[in-house]
Design an enzyme around this catalytic site. Structure first.
Site, PDB file in Angstrom:
ATOM      1  N   ARG A 235       9.584  10.043 -17.336  1.00 19.27           N
ATOM      2  CA  ARG A 235       9.189  10.163 -15.929  1.00 19.27           C
ATOM      3  C   ARG A 235       9.304  11.619 -15.527  1.00 19.27           C
ATOM      4  NH1 ARG A 235      11.815   5.091 -12.826  1.00 19.27           N
ATOM      5  NH2 ARG A 235      10.332   5.620 -11.225  1.00 19.27           N
ATOM      6  N   PRO A 236       8.268  12.385 -15.842  1.00 21.84           N
ATOM      7  CA  PRO A 236       8.325  13.816 -15.554  1.00 21.84           C
ATOM      8  C   PRO A 236       8.293  14.104 -14.060  1.00 21.84           C
ATOM      9  CG  PRO A 236       6.150  13.217 -16.386  1.00 21.84           C
ATOM     10  CD  PRO A 236       6.983  11.981 -16.421  1.00 21.84           C
ATOM     11  N   ILE A 237       8.583  15.347 -13.714  1.00 22.11           N
ATOM     12  CA  ILE A 237       8.546  15.739 -12.298  1.00 22.11           C
ATOM     13  C   ILE A 237       7.611  16.930 -12.098  1.00 22.11           C
ATOM     14  CG2 ILE A 237      10.795  14.842 -11.545  1.00 22.11           C
ATOM     15  CD1 ILE A 237      11.825  17.728 -12.172  1.00 22.11           C
ATOM     16  N   ASP A 238       6.720  17.116 -13.097  1.00 19.16           N
ATOM     17  CA  ASP A 238       5.823  18.278 -13.045  1.00 19.16           C
ATOM     18  C   ASP A 238       5.000  18.320 -11.758  1.00 19.16           C
ATOM     19  OD1 ASP A 238       4.767  15.901 -14.285  1.00 19.16           O
ATOM     20  OD2 ASP A 238       2.939  17.016 -14.726  1.00 19.16           O
ATOM     21  N   LEU A 239       4.596  17.159 -11.253  1.00 17.32           N
ATOM     22  CA  LEU A 239       3.733  17.162 -10.066  1.00 17.32           C
ATOM     23  C   LEU A 239       4.510  17.560  -8.809  1.00 17.32           C
ATOM     24  CD1 LEU A 239       1.727  13.905 -10.879  1.00 17.32           C
ATOM     25  CD2 LEU A 239       0.948  16.274 -11.137  1.00 17.32           C
TER      26      LEU A 239
ATOM     27  N   ARG B  72      20.684  -2.544  -7.808  1.00 12.98           N
ATOM     28  CA  ARG B  72      20.060  -1.317  -7.299  1.00 12.98           C
ATOM     29  C   ARG B  72      18.938  -1.643  -6.318  1.00 12.98           C
ATOM     30  NH1 ARG B  72      17.317   1.693 -11.358  1.00 12.98           N
ATOM     31  NH2 ARG B  72      16.655   2.667  -9.443  1.00 12.98           N
TER      32      ARG B  72
HETATM   33  C1  UD1 Z   1       8.037   5.073  -7.280  1.00 19.45           C
HETATM   34  C2  UD1 Z   1       8.928   3.883  -6.999  1.00 19.45           C
HETATM   35  C3  UD1 Z   1       8.979   2.958  -8.203  1.00 19.45           C
HETATM   36  C4  UD1 Z   1       7.562   2.572  -8.627  1.00 19.45           C
HETATM   37  C5  UD1 Z   1       6.679   3.794  -8.798  1.00 19.45           C
HETATM   38  C6  UD1 Z   1       5.216   3.446  -9.047  1.00 19.45           C
HETATM   39  C7  UD1 Z   1      10.544   4.829  -5.456  1.00 19.45           C
HETATM   40  C8  UD1 Z   1      11.952   5.231  -5.193  1.00 19.45           C
HETATM   41  N1  UD1 Z   1      10.267   4.382  -6.694  1.00 19.45           N
HETATM   42  O1  UD1 Z   1       8.626   5.778  -8.370  1.00 19.45           O
HETATM   43  O2  UD1 Z   1       9.715   1.795  -7.843  1.00 19.45           O
HETATM   44  O3  UD1 Z   1       7.625   1.870  -9.866  1.00 19.45           O
HETATM   45  O4  UD1 Z   1       6.725   4.613  -7.604  1.00 19.45           O
HETATM   46  O5  UD1 Z   1       4.730   2.640  -8.048  1.00 19.45           O
HETATM   47  O6  UD1 Z   1       9.703   4.868  -4.572  1.00 19.45           O
HETATM   48  N2  UD1 Z   1       4.413  11.207 -12.982  1.00 19.45           N
HETATM   49  C9  UD1 Z   1       4.093  12.398 -13.609  1.00 19.45           C
HETATM   50  N3  UD1 Z   1       4.551  13.565 -13.057  1.00 19.45           N
HETATM   51  C10 UD1 Z   1       5.300  13.582 -11.932  1.00 19.45           C
HETATM   52  C11 UD1 Z   1       5.613  12.375 -11.290  1.00 19.45           C
HETATM   53  C12 UD1 Z   1       5.152  11.195 -11.845  1.00 19.45           C
HETATM   54  O7  UD1 Z   1       3.414  12.399 -14.626  1.00 19.45           O
HETATM   55  O8  UD1 Z   1       5.682  14.677 -11.477  1.00 19.45           O
HETATM   56  C13 UD1 Z   1       3.957   9.944 -13.574  1.00 19.45           C
HETATM   57  C14 UD1 Z   1       5.134   9.069 -14.024  1.00 19.45           C
HETATM   58  O9  UD1 Z   1       5.581   9.424 -15.300  1.00 19.45           O
HETATM   59  C15 UD1 Z   1       4.542   7.693 -13.988  1.00 19.45           C
HETATM   60  C16 UD1 Z   1       3.540   7.778 -12.843  1.00 19.45           C
HETATM   61  O10 UD1 Z   1       3.323   9.167 -12.595  1.00 19.45           O
HETATM   62  O11 UD1 Z   1       3.866   7.413 -15.180  1.00 19.45           O
HETATM   63  C17 UD1 Z   1       4.000   7.105 -11.576  1.00 19.45           C
HETATM   64  O12 UD1 Z   1       5.186   7.685 -11.131  1.00 19.45           O
HETATM   65  P1  UD1 Z   1       5.524   7.869  -9.592  1.00 19.45           P
HETATM   66  O13 UD1 Z   1       4.418   7.302  -8.751  1.00 19.45           O
HETATM   67  O14 UD1 Z   1       5.929   9.264  -9.367  1.00 19.45           O
HETATM   68  O15 UD1 Z   1       6.786   6.935  -9.457  1.00 19.45           O
HETATM   69  P2  UD1 Z   1       8.134   7.255  -8.717  1.00 19.45           P
HETATM   70  O16 UD1 Z   1       7.877   7.986  -7.451  1.00 19.45           O
HETATM   71  O17 UD1 Z   1       9.108   7.804  -9.678  1.00 19.45           O
END
Ligand code: UD1
Length: 418
Positions: free
Chosen positions: A122-126, A397
């Site tokens: 679960r990257p945070i690049d975005l 949780r």
């Molecule tokens: C939120 C929810 C989680 C839900 C998810 C998708 C909260 C606290 N959690 O998690 O319950 O399962 O949305 O509906 O609200 N990604 C990237 N780069 C980034 C960020 C995300 O590649 O910087 C990818 C992730 O790896 C994943 C996808 O985007 O494959 C979706 O992630 P994201 O929508 O960011 O989920 P969360 O916000 O972590």
């Protein structure tokens, strides 16, 4: 060690009131760092994740007070710390959501890389791409991420994927930036709309939340507000599946049915009757459940957070069902556990092929993540004997009073310390 035990239960019947949404409560608590007057949040679910986020806020200098079981008052006027501890960050991925608010409020923030459910990389690049576009400098060093900026300046940001967390974090960073920010390909989840409504009550100027383009005009200062958190659509969906899988009849109260359209549509495809009435939805199960196919997608598609619970249901549907997971890479960890209970499931890449079986059998199983845990509870309701679920901290949780709510509907569910 605590476990949840589920015995084969009669068809679940009765009413259940859905709590406020976890996935709204967490960003709203983080956003509370932005306001300098009293903030009162209502319908806050009593969850471990909420407790952790409150600890994060307190550690940053905010005053957090429980006015009632589900009402929290936050005052962030004295927030002056910009670092969160590894201990708190590693407990929950969503704690990373304080980064945007701290960056815009204090001009700097330092956090360790986030933890959370093990459902794929679960990257945070975005998130970081957004902060950089607003003018922040990012340093990554020994597992810590620092972001700092003398001044944030609005910009146009395109998200490669409509990430919920990135959309929220960038929105929160941009509310007090100079000028206008546009987030394109933004996530459209109802929780984004709730966050936008809340920030606007504090004095922000955000338009377009709920669509793929969000426009934010930076303001100088945010104040206080009272806000009621939207109902948890995933908790609602979980109880709707409970009605279907147990052959029951449940009135799920405090739901916004528009938020759960795919869940309603798919339950209808199984043959269940679903009646929407104001802020409640009644699910009346059918005797013979039809096999169905689901494909998870960003909102308004089928929610990834309901995939595991639907898979539990599919294990006893008549025929072959397919579940395709497109949002997360590694979100089939419940499959092996369901197989231990007699389910017939094959994985092929991002697809799971589920052949319905007549009976499931209770077994010792482990919750690998929050929704996987819920799926095991659901499967336990219709399994012969006892299902003994370990690692239930994952379930705590995200589900407020899970045994109480299920017990009131007639489920045989207990929590035991071993
Ligand atoms: C939120 C929810 C989680 C839900 C998810 C998708 C909260 C606290 N959690 O998690 O319950 O399962 O949305 O509906 O609200 N990604 C990237 N780069 C980034 C960020 C995300 O590649 O910087 C990818 C992730 O790896 C994943 C996808 O985007 O494959 C979706 O992630 P994201 O929508 O960011 O989920 P969360 O916000 O972590």
């Amino acid at each position: 060690m605590e476990k949840i035990l589920v015995e084969k239960s009669p068809p679940l019947k009765g009413n259940v009131r859905i709590s406020g949404a976890k996935n709204s409560a967490l960003p709203l608590l983080a956003a509370s760092l932005l306001g300098t007057e009293d903030i009162i949040l209502e319908d806050v679910p009593a969850l471990k994740d909420v407790e952790i986020m409150c600890e994060v806020l307190t550690s940053l200098g905010a005053k957090v007070e429980h006015l009632d079981r589900d009402v929290i008052k936050i005052n962030s006027s004295n927030v002056d710390k910009y670092e969160t501890s590894y201990e708190l960050m590693s407990k929950m991925r969503a704690s990373f959501l304080v980064m945007g608010p701290l960056l815009t409020r204090l001009g700097k923030t330092k956090n360790s890389l986030p933890g959370g459910c093990a459902i794929g990389t679960r990257p945070i690049d975005l998130h970081l791409k957004g902060f950089k576009a607003l003018g922040a400098t990012i340093d990554v060093d020994h597992g810590n991420i620092s972001a700092y900026a003398d001044k944030l300046v609005g910009d146009k940001i395109y998200l490669d994927f409509p990430s919920v967390g990135a959309t929220e974090n960038i929105m929160m960073a941009a509310v007090m930036a100079d000028g206008d920010t546009i987030i394109d390909n933004a996530a459209m989840e109802p929780e984004i709309v709730d966050l936008s409504n809340f920030l606007n009550k504090l004095g922000a100027d955000i338009k377009g939340a709920g669509t793929s383009t969000i426009r934010i005009k930076g303001v100088k200062h945010l104040g206080g507000a009272r806000h009621q958190i939207i109902p948890d659509r995933i908790e609602a969906g979980t109880f709707m599946v409970a009605a279907a899988i147990s052959g029951g009849d449940i009135l799920v109260e405090n739901v916004i049915s528009n938020h759960i359209k795919p869940v309603i549509a798919k339950l209808k495809e199984t043959g269940c009757t679903v009646i929407e009435n104001g802020d409640s939805v009644r699910v009346i199960a059918t005797k013979k459940l039809n096999a169905i196919d689901i494909k998870t997608l960003p909102y308004p598609g089928f929610p990834t957070d309901m995939q595991a619970q639907f898979m539990a249901l599919m294990t006893i549907c008549e025929g072959t069902s397919v579940a395709i997971e497109t949002v997360f890479e590694n979100r089939f960890m419940h499959v092996d556990e369901l197989k231990r209970m007699g389910a017939d499931i094959k994985i092929d890449g991002r697809s799971a092929i589920i052949q319905g079986v007549k009976n499931l059998a209770g077994a010792p199983v482990k919750a690998s993540d929050l929704r996987a845990g819920a799926a095991l509870v659901l499967a336990g309701l219709v399994s012969e004997g006892v299902t003994e679920i370990e690692n239930i901290h994952h379930i705590d949780r995200g589900y407020d009073g899970i045994e109480d709510k299920f017990s009131k509907l007639g489920a045989k569910i207990y929590r035991k310390t071993f």
